[in-house]
Design an enzyme around this catalytic site. Structure first.
Site, PDB file in Angstrom:
ATOM      1  N   CYS A 118       0.817  -1.224   0.000  1.00 30.15           N
ATOM      2  CA  CYS A 118       0.000   0.000   0.000  1.00 30.15           C
ATOM      3  C   CYS A 118       0.848   1.270   0.000  1.00 30.15           C
ATOM      4  O   CYS A 118       0.366   2.341  -0.360  1.00 30.15           O
ATOM      5  CB  CYS A 118      -0.947  -0.006   1.184  1.00 30.15           C
ATOM      6  SG  CYS A 118      -1.915  -1.510   1.274  1.00 30.15           S
ATOM      7  N   HIS A 264      -3.815   6.908   2.359  1.00 29.30           N
ATOM      8  CA  HIS A 264      -4.180   5.586   1.850  1.00 29.30           C
ATOM      9  C   HIS A 264      -5.542   5.196   2.415  1.00 29.30           C
ATOM     10  O   HIS A 264      -5.777   5.268   3.624  1.00 29.30           O
ATOM     11  CB  HIS A 264      -3.108   4.576   2.265  1.00 29.30           C
ATOM     12  CG  HIS A 264      -3.503   3.157   2.024  1.00 29.30           C
ATOM     13  ND1 HIS A 264      -4.104   2.758   0.851  1.00 29.30           N
ATOM     14  CD2 HIS A 264      -3.389   2.042   2.783  1.00 29.30           C
ATOM     15  CE1 HIS A 264      -4.344   1.460   0.910  1.00 29.30           C
ATOM     16  NE2 HIS A 264      -3.923   1.006   2.069  1.00 29.30           N
ATOM     17  N   ASN A 294     -10.136  -0.545  -0.429  1.00 31.40           N
ATOM     18  CA  ASN A 294      -8.678  -0.473  -0.302  1.00 31.40           C
ATOM     19  C   ASN A 294      -8.043  -0.992  -1.589  1.00 31.40           C
ATOM     20  O   ASN A 294      -8.071  -2.190  -1.858  1.00 31.40           O
ATOM     21  CB  ASN A 294      -8.246  -1.316   0.904  1.00 31.40           C
ATOM     22  CG  ASN A 294      -6.738  -1.335   1.096  1.00 31.40           C
ATOM     23  OD1 ASN A 294      -5.984  -0.904   0.235  1.00 31.40           O
ATOM     24  ND2 ASN A 294      -6.302  -1.850   2.234  1.00 31.40           N
TER      25      ASN A 294
HETATM   26  N1  COA Z   1     -18.311  -9.127   8.790  1.00 27.85           N
HETATM   27  C1  COA Z   1     -18.797  -9.414  10.019  1.00 27.85           C
HETATM   28  N2  COA Z   1     -18.009  -9.707  11.063  1.00 27.85           N
HETATM   29  C2  COA Z   1     -16.679  -9.699  10.834  1.00 27.85           C
HETATM   30  C3  COA Z   1     -16.121  -9.416   9.578  1.00 27.85           C
HETATM   31  C4  COA Z   1     -17.001  -9.119   8.535  1.00 27.85           C
HETATM   32  N3  COA Z   1     -16.558  -8.839   7.297  1.00 27.85           N
HETATM   33  N4  COA Z   1     -14.772  -9.490   9.664  1.00 27.85           N
HETATM   34  C5  COA Z   1     -14.486  -9.800  10.932  1.00 27.85           C
HETATM   35  N5  COA Z   1     -15.634  -9.938  11.639  1.00 27.85           N
HETATM   36  C6  COA Z   1     -15.801 -10.296  13.033  1.00 27.85           C
HETATM   37  C7  COA Z   1     -14.626 -11.060  13.585  1.00 27.85           C
HETATM   38  O1  COA Z   1     -14.735 -12.425  13.296  1.00 27.85           O
HETATM   39  C8  COA Z   1     -14.747 -10.765  15.057  1.00 27.85           C
HETATM   40  O2  COA Z   1     -15.724 -11.607  15.583  1.00 27.85           O
HETATM   41  P1  COA Z   1     -15.537 -12.248  17.050  1.00 27.85           P
HETATM   42  O3  COA Z   1     -15.462 -11.067  17.978  1.00 27.85           O
HETATM   43  O4  COA Z   1     -16.761 -13.071  17.209  1.00 27.85           O
HETATM   44  O5  COA Z   1     -14.256 -13.006  17.009  1.00 27.85           O
HETATM   45  C9  COA Z   1     -15.272  -9.339  15.085  1.00 27.85           C
HETATM   46  O6  COA Z   1     -15.849  -9.098  13.794  1.00 27.85           O
HETATM   47  C10 COA Z   1     -14.225  -8.292  15.338  1.00 27.85           C
HETATM   48  O7  COA Z   1     -13.102  -8.582  14.504  1.00 27.85           O
HETATM   49  P2  COA Z   1     -11.833  -7.668  14.482  1.00 27.85           P
HETATM   50  O8  COA Z   1     -10.783  -8.278  13.617  1.00 27.85           O
HETATM   51  O9  COA Z   1     -11.492  -7.323  15.892  1.00 27.85           O
HETATM   52  O10 COA Z   1     -12.442  -6.388  13.748  1.00 27.85           O
HETATM   53  P3  COA Z   1     -11.793  -4.986  13.584  1.00 27.85           P
HETATM   54  O11 COA Z   1     -12.631  -3.971  14.198  1.00 27.85           O
HETATM   55  O12 COA Z   1     -10.336  -4.993  13.927  1.00 27.85           O
HETATM   56  O13 COA Z   1     -11.895  -4.769  12.012  1.00 27.85           O
HETATM   57  C11 COA Z   1     -10.489  -4.844  10.070  1.00 27.85           C
HETATM   58  C12 COA Z   1     -11.227  -5.638  11.116  1.00 27.85           C
HETATM   59  C13 COA Z   1      -9.780  -5.798   9.134  1.00 27.85           C
HETATM   60  C14 COA Z   1     -11.505  -4.024   9.302  1.00 27.85           C
HETATM   61  C15 COA Z   1      -9.478  -3.888  10.756  1.00 27.85           C
HETATM   62  O14 COA Z   1      -8.713  -4.613  11.682  1.00 27.85           O
HETATM   63  C16 COA Z   1      -8.561  -3.210   9.807  1.00 27.85           C
HETATM   64  O15 COA Z   1      -8.976  -2.375   9.045  1.00 27.85           O
HETATM   65  N6  COA Z   1      -7.248  -3.491   9.867  1.00 27.85           N
HETATM   66  C17 COA Z   1      -6.275  -2.825   9.059  1.00 27.85           C
HETATM   67  C18 COA Z   1      -6.354  -3.203   7.634  1.00 27.85           C
HETATM   68  C19 COA Z   1      -5.345  -2.366   6.889  1.00 27.85           C
HETATM   69  O16 COA Z   1      -5.133  -1.224   7.180  1.00 27.85           O
HETATM   70  N7  COA Z   1      -4.673  -2.882   5.949  1.00 27.85           N
HETATM   71  C20 COA Z   1      -3.675  -1.983   5.405  1.00 27.85           C
HETATM   72  C21 COA Z   1      -2.899  -2.390   4.488  1.00 27.85           C
HETATM   73  S1  COA Z   1      -3.668  -3.241   3.179  1.00 27.85           S
END
Ligand code: COA
Length: 337
Positions: A118, A264, A294
């Site tokens: 990214c 980004h 993204n």
């Molecule tokens: N739909 C519904 N539930 C979802 C889901 C989806 N698409 N994806 C994850 N969940 C669930 C998980 O399984 C978890 O459930 P649990 O509590 O029963 O285990 C819950 O939601 C929370 O998951 P978590 O991973 O803690 O969510 P989050 O708030 O961290 O959001 C991302 C996940 C990926 C959106 C976030 O971590 C993120 O944006 N990370 C950075 C990504 C990034 O910047 N990449 C950059 C370079 S490419």
């Protein structure tokens, strides 16, 4: 003794390409256990673009590059170097940049890919700036392009809701003397970093020398993006802030000097937290994550080009760019348009 300032590079023109297929959150809710509400609330994404079968990474890159060349008023034969930031190349070898060179009709200029995920566009901008500032090259084409839909596990709800396909490009050249009395235009500073200790947080584990492609690697889905979302999230908030602060300091500026933040587009919550720490008001923050998701290295040049073409960002505006991705690599740049 008077100090001799190096000549500056400037963005001469930008372009972008987004494939026409739209995949909405409602579409995804039919594929995996997710909902529009969860995706919107946790990421800010409503829909993303998907490249149709037959379209490859270099096609999208070339389309964005042609637009950037037209905006710069240059012919492809005037390009001295092509840098393509991508983690989704046409093939592992040769570089996607070689195909782009052919597709746009550039001459035998050096053309290479840059793997900073990214952060690829900001890394590319920084490299282009060095070559132009030292007088080695006159016109450098920097492309950020990703076809992430082909390395996405469409059964993994934790990643498939995030990514989209697209390309963005910028042609850089010497800034020139500028208008009398006007503030100097161009790349005012850049700051780029990598913390390899965080490499396992975001990767495609298979297909390289560690796990060459085999039936087993495909069965284990090692050819897809694997991500520890929360680790990346925390790193993004911390490092995007520090890189931005660093680039501002190098340019001798504060956030009050910034007209626009072009970050980004990984997650709206990350951007909100970074700009809040930088104390930049939300009306100065450019955003298109809702419509494109993204797009990794393509994210910043797509957003910048859309904002320029929409007449939102103008000549003379100062833009702070920042991006973070696999590596973990991150960077920031201050550019006066
Ligand atoms: N739909 C519904 N539930 C979802 C889901 C989806 N698409 N994806 C994850 N969940 C669930 C998980 O399984 C978890 O459930 P649990 O509590 O029963 O285990 C819950 O939601 C929370 O998951 P978590 O991973 O803690 O969510 P989050 O708030 O961290 O959001 C991302 C996940 C990926 C959106 C976030 O971590 C993120 O944006 N990370 C950075 C990504 C990034 O910047 N990449 C950059 C370079 S490419």
């Amino acid at each position: 003794m008077p100090t001799l300032a190096l000549p500056r590079s400037r963005i001469l023109g930008t372009g972008h390409y987004l494939p026409s297929i739209v995949r909405t959150n409602a579409d995804l809710a039919k594929m995996v256990d997710t909902s529009d509400e969860w995706i919107t609330e946790r990421t800010g994404i409503k829909e993303r673009r998907i490249a149709p079968e037959g379209v490859v990474t270099s096609d999208m890159a070339a389309a964005a590059a042609r637009e950037a060349l037209a905006a710069a008023g240059l012919d492809a034969s005037q390009i001295d170097m092509i840098i393509v930031g991508t983690v989704t190349p046409d093939v592992p070898m040769p570089a996607t940049a070689a195909f782009v060179q052919q597709k746009i009709g550039a001459g035998h200029c050096p053309a290479f890919d840059l793997s900073a995920a990214c952060a690829g566009f900001v890394f590319g901008l920084s490299i282009a700036d060095q070559f132009i500032a030292t007088g080695q090259m006159k016109h450098v084409l920097v492309v950020g392009v990703e076809l992430l839909s082909r390395v996405t596990d469409w059964t993994d709800r934790t990643t498939c809701v995030l990514f989209g396909d697209g390309a963005g490009a910028a042609v850089l050249g010497p800034a020139g003397p500028g208008r009398d009395g006007a503030k100097p235009r161009g790349v005012l500073s850049t700051s780029i970093s990598t913390d390899g200790s965080l490499a396992p947080a975001l990767r495609i584990p298979g297909g390289g020398s560690v796990a060459p492609t085999s039936h087993a690697t495909v069965d284990q889905k090692l050819n897809f993006v694997h991500m520890k979302g929360q680790d990346v999230f925390k790193s993004a908030v911390k490092n995007l802030y520090s890189a931005s602060a660093n680039a501002l300091e190098r340019a001798g500026m504060t956030t009050a000097d910034i007209d626009w933040v072009c970050a980004h587009q990984a997650n709206k919550r990350i951007i909100d937290q970074v700009v809040s720490r930088l104390e930049v008001p939300s009306e100065k923050v450019l955003m298109n994550i809702e419509r494109v998701g993204n797009t990794s290295s393509a994210s910043i040049p797509i957003l910048l080009d859309q904002s320029l073409r929409a007449g939102k960002v103008h000549e003379g505006d100062t833009v702070l760019m920042c991006a973070l991705g696999a590596g973990i690599s991150w960077g920031s740049a201050i550019v006066r348009i």
